[in-house]
Structures are given as C-alpha cells and as structure tokens.
Write an enzyme that holds these catalytic residues in place. Structure first.
Site, PDB file in Angstrom:
ATOM      1  N   CYS A 191       2.655  -6.083   6.376  1.00  0.00           N
ATOM      2  CA  CYS A 191       2.114  -5.395   5.128  1.00  0.00           C
ATOM      3  C   CYS A 191       3.579  -5.063   4.450  1.00  0.00           C
ATOM      4  O   CYS A 191       4.703  -4.671   5.050  1.00  0.00           O
ATOM      5  CB  CYS A 191       1.308  -4.447   5.284  1.00  0.00           C
ATOM      6  SG  CYS A 191      -0.157  -5.341   5.719  1.00  0.00           S
ATOM      7  N   HIS A 201       0.630  -1.489  -0.274  1.00  0.00           N
ATOM      8  CA  HIS A 201       0.504   0.018  -0.089  1.00  0.00           C
ATOM      9  C   HIS A 201       0.379   1.266  -0.100  1.00  0.00           C
ATOM     10  O   HIS A 201       1.691   1.557   0.277  1.00  0.00           O
ATOM     11  CB  HIS A 201      -0.639   0.014   1.332  1.00  0.00           C
ATOM     12  CG  HIS A 201      -0.759   0.145   2.267  1.00  0.00           C
ATOM     13  ND1 HIS A 201      -0.454   1.700   3.120  1.00  0.00           N
ATOM     14  CD2 HIS A 201       0.203  -1.004   2.776  1.00  0.00           C
ATOM     15  CE1 HIS A 201       0.731   1.015   4.689  1.00  0.00           C
ATOM     16  NE2 HIS A 201       0.927  -0.888   4.511  1.00  0.00           N
TER      17      HIS A 201
END
Length: 426
Positions: A345, A326
C-alpha cells in the site's frame, strides 16, 4: 538545504554599502570591517574562496518543476537529455569520485577536483568555477542541485548515497534514460483526463495533476522489495475518514500473536478487537488460546483513532491487488531516505491536503468539515462524486527541461542495470 554561507552574505552586504557611499568616502570603520571580513575569508577552515562569493551562478536552472511526469513535454525533454548524455558518453563519460574524507563545504582535498569535473559534465556546476581542490560555495550549490535531481537530501554533504549516485557511469545513466523514455511515451499518449493522481514508485512520490500541471506533490512510502507496490490504473472512488484497519494474516501471525503471548493487554491497549470471520460476532481475547495458531482464524480490526495504522484517512480504488492509499500515525517515516517499507500500500504525507483536492467537487466536504469529522473519531466513508483517475507507475529517469535530469534508484530492478539498484544494497 540548510547550509550556511553567512560570510558570503556579509561580504555582499558590505560591498553594497561601500558602493552606496563611494569608495572615496569610505570611512576607517569601513576599512576595518573589510579587514575583518578578509581575515574570516582567509581562515584555513574556510577553504580557498578566491573572490567568488556568489554561489548562485553555479545553479544552472531550478530543479523543482510543476511539469507532470506523464506528459508529452516530459517525453520530449527526455529525448533531449538522451542526446546530451550520448555526447557525454562519446566524450569518455565523467570521472569517478573516490573520497577518503567527508566532502562538504570548507574541505580541501584532491577528490574535490574530480567531483568538480563530474558536476560540470552533468551540468550542475558552471565551468567558470574552475577545478581547484576546494569545496567552496560554488561546489556546495552544485552538490545540492545534484542531490535534488537524484531524490537525495539536498544538504551539500557527500555521504554514502550521494557518492553512490555520483559514481554510476554515464553510459548506464544513458541506458536508464532510454529505458524510461518508452515508459513515459506510453504514459504521455494515454488520455489521463482533466485531473488525475500519479504515484511514481521508484521516486516514492505522488503527483496530483490538473490542467497539465502538478498542483500537489506528496512524499510517499511504497512497498518493500519483497512486497512490491503494483503498477496499476484505476479510479479513486472513496475517501474514508477515521477508517477501521483490518490486520493482514501475515501481521497476525508474525507480530500480533507473539506480542499477545508476551503481553495479554496488547490488543486492548491498541484498540484492536477480535471478530469471528464468518458470523462477525466479537470474540473476547481471553477466550483465545494464544499458545496456538487458532487466532489466525479470527479477524483483527483496529478501531478508528490517532493510533490507528491508517490514522485519519484511507483512500480506496478498485484493484486486483487489495492495495490502497492511507495516512499514518508515524509521520517520521516520511523523513527517511529509503522510503520502501510498506506491504504494497502507499502511505501519503499531508494526505488531508490530497483529501481536500479529491473531494473538491463532492458536495458538503470542504476542509473545515473534514477536520471536524476527523476530530469526532467516527468512521465516515465518503463517495467521490467524480472518481479521479489513479496511476501507479515505475519511472526511474525523466527530465523537466532546462537540462534538469531526474534520476532514481531502480529499487525493484526493472531497468536491467545492477548498478542502478545500488541504494537497495547499501
């Protein structure tokens, strides 16, 4: 990467001018200029320059490369590096650099001689540069090359992390290369397809590869030591522009609930809404007893926008670890030396460039359309027409040829050498 050396440039410009005019026809003004330059070069703060003005000769090959890590060529280059490092070890390795002062351009100190020797043995400095105590332009260029090979800011200043990397013994570096050769061989024998994305966790870096060539390279933020980014193989099937962000339970408990106790407007200011996890009905924050842990039963979802935790983009791929890639509204994190601070992440710098590449074959999604969509703030999932293979790998040592050996800290301590995780303990 931003050091000076302007007097060296002035010297070369002057000599070129003299050569054009001819020494016999040099004017008194030219001799005065030469005298001025001589005084500058002889100034104590400049160190001992001798007559070696062109530091470019100490650069023994460029560090930057379009060579993918996951390739047969990289495996072959590592084999060559292992032969070189085996010879270094058999010859007694390299000296330790014990600095009592900050080593940088212009410094004269006995420890510089040891550092020169260290840089020569590793191939960063030409032996013709000599073993003086002066940190001159030759050493400056060699240190920057060393830093670039180790994933450090190439500023030419021997700080804490640079010294730590320099003082890892040669035999440990040899073992590191041998350990990672097997990893790269495995990657190289796997059919990656015509184009793929690879995240190298210890380097905190992403490569977009096409036609056996790195076409994009992105700085990344990966998982903390206690929340590690997993090794995985998958395919990127979805790019979401203006994503919603759902807060993990750990963040709800450790961060959001305490903040709401102090500031009841926190959720509203950060555009976070509450939902019943079962019915998906929205819950008003003022109806929640924040003095208890009741809020743990709710879903905390942040609306799309500039302050959203994922900012413009979320990149999805099937995996058993519930991780994704992201964007982030905090772009300053990519400038940090230690980029191991996510919950598993992967945050990607300049992720919109990656979006364009991923969606190249997805009709209707060129750069202009994506930027216009992001400006609307509307949550927009996009299915990738031809899902792109993705690999999260763990490689701490590799070579791109020409004697360039790249080395990184063993951040998750998987190489079996305590000295290689030194960056995590500094």
């Amino acid at each position: 990467m931003k050091k000076f050396g302007s007097s060296a440039l002035d010297r070369r410009a002057f000599l070129r001018g003299v050569a054009t005019a001819g020494f016999a026809a040099a004017t008194s003004a030219a001799f005065a200029q030469q005298s001025d330059i001589g005084e500058i070069l002889a100034a104590p703060r400049r160190g001992n320059w001798d007559d070696q003005f062109d530091a470019r000769s100490s650069n023994k090959g460029k560090v930057a490369s379009f060579q993918p890590i996951a390739s047969p060529e990289t495996a072959s280059f590592i084999e060559s590096a292992i032969n070189t490092y085996s010879q270094i070890v058999s010859n007694g390795g390299w000296p330790r650099v014990d600095a009592t002062v900050k080593l940088q351009l212009g410094v004269i100190d006995p420890s510089v001689a040891a550092m020169r020797k260290r840089l020569m043995i590793a191939g960063d400095l030409s032996e013709s540069a000599g073993l003086s105590n002066s940190f001159d332009t030759y050493v400056d260029a060699a240190v920057k090359r060393f830093q670039a090979r180790h994933g450090l800011p190439a500023d030419g200043v021997m700080g804490e992390y640079s010294l730590a990397a320099m003082n890892v013994p040669a035999d440990i570096r040899l073992n590191q290369l041998q350990t990672n050769l097997e990893r790269v061989r495995t990657l190289a024998t796997t059919d990656q397809g015509g184009r793929y994305v690879m995240v190298n966790i210890p380097a905190a870096q992403l490569e977009a590869v096409e036609g056996a060539r790195v076409v994009q390279r992105h700085t990344a933020i990966v998982g903390k030591i206690d929340r590690q980014t997993p090794i995985l193989d998958s395919k990127i099937h979805e790019v979401i522009l203006n994503p919603y962000w759902t807060a993990p339970k750990s963040i709800i408990q450790k961060d959001i609930i305490p903040l709401m106790r102090k500031d009841p407007t926190y959720l509203e200011r950060n555009k976070i809404r509450l939902f019943d996890e079962r019915t998906r009905e929205e819950i008003a924050p003022e109806t929640v007893d924040w003095s208890t842990e009741d809020a743990m039963k709710l879903m905390f979802r942040q609306d799309p926008g500039k302050i959203n935790a994922m900012s413009s983009t979320k990149i999805n791929f099937p995996n058993a670890f519930a991780v994704y890639m992201h964007d982030t509204p905090q772009q300053g994190v990519f400038n940090k030396l230690m980029r191991f601070e996510s919950s598993g992440c992967v945050r990607v710098q300049n992720v919109r460039d990656l979006n364009v590449w991923l969606l190249r074959d997805t009709a209707g999604w060129d750069r202009q359309t994506m930027e216009a969509t992001i400006k609307t703030g509307v949550n927009t999932p996009i299915q990738v027409t031809d899902p792109v293979p993705l690999h999260f790998v763990y490689v701490t040592a590799w070579s791109t040829g020409d004697g360039v050996v790249h080395l990184r800290d063993d951040i998750y301590e998987r190489d079996g050498q305590a000295a290689l995780s030194i960056g995590t303990n500094t």
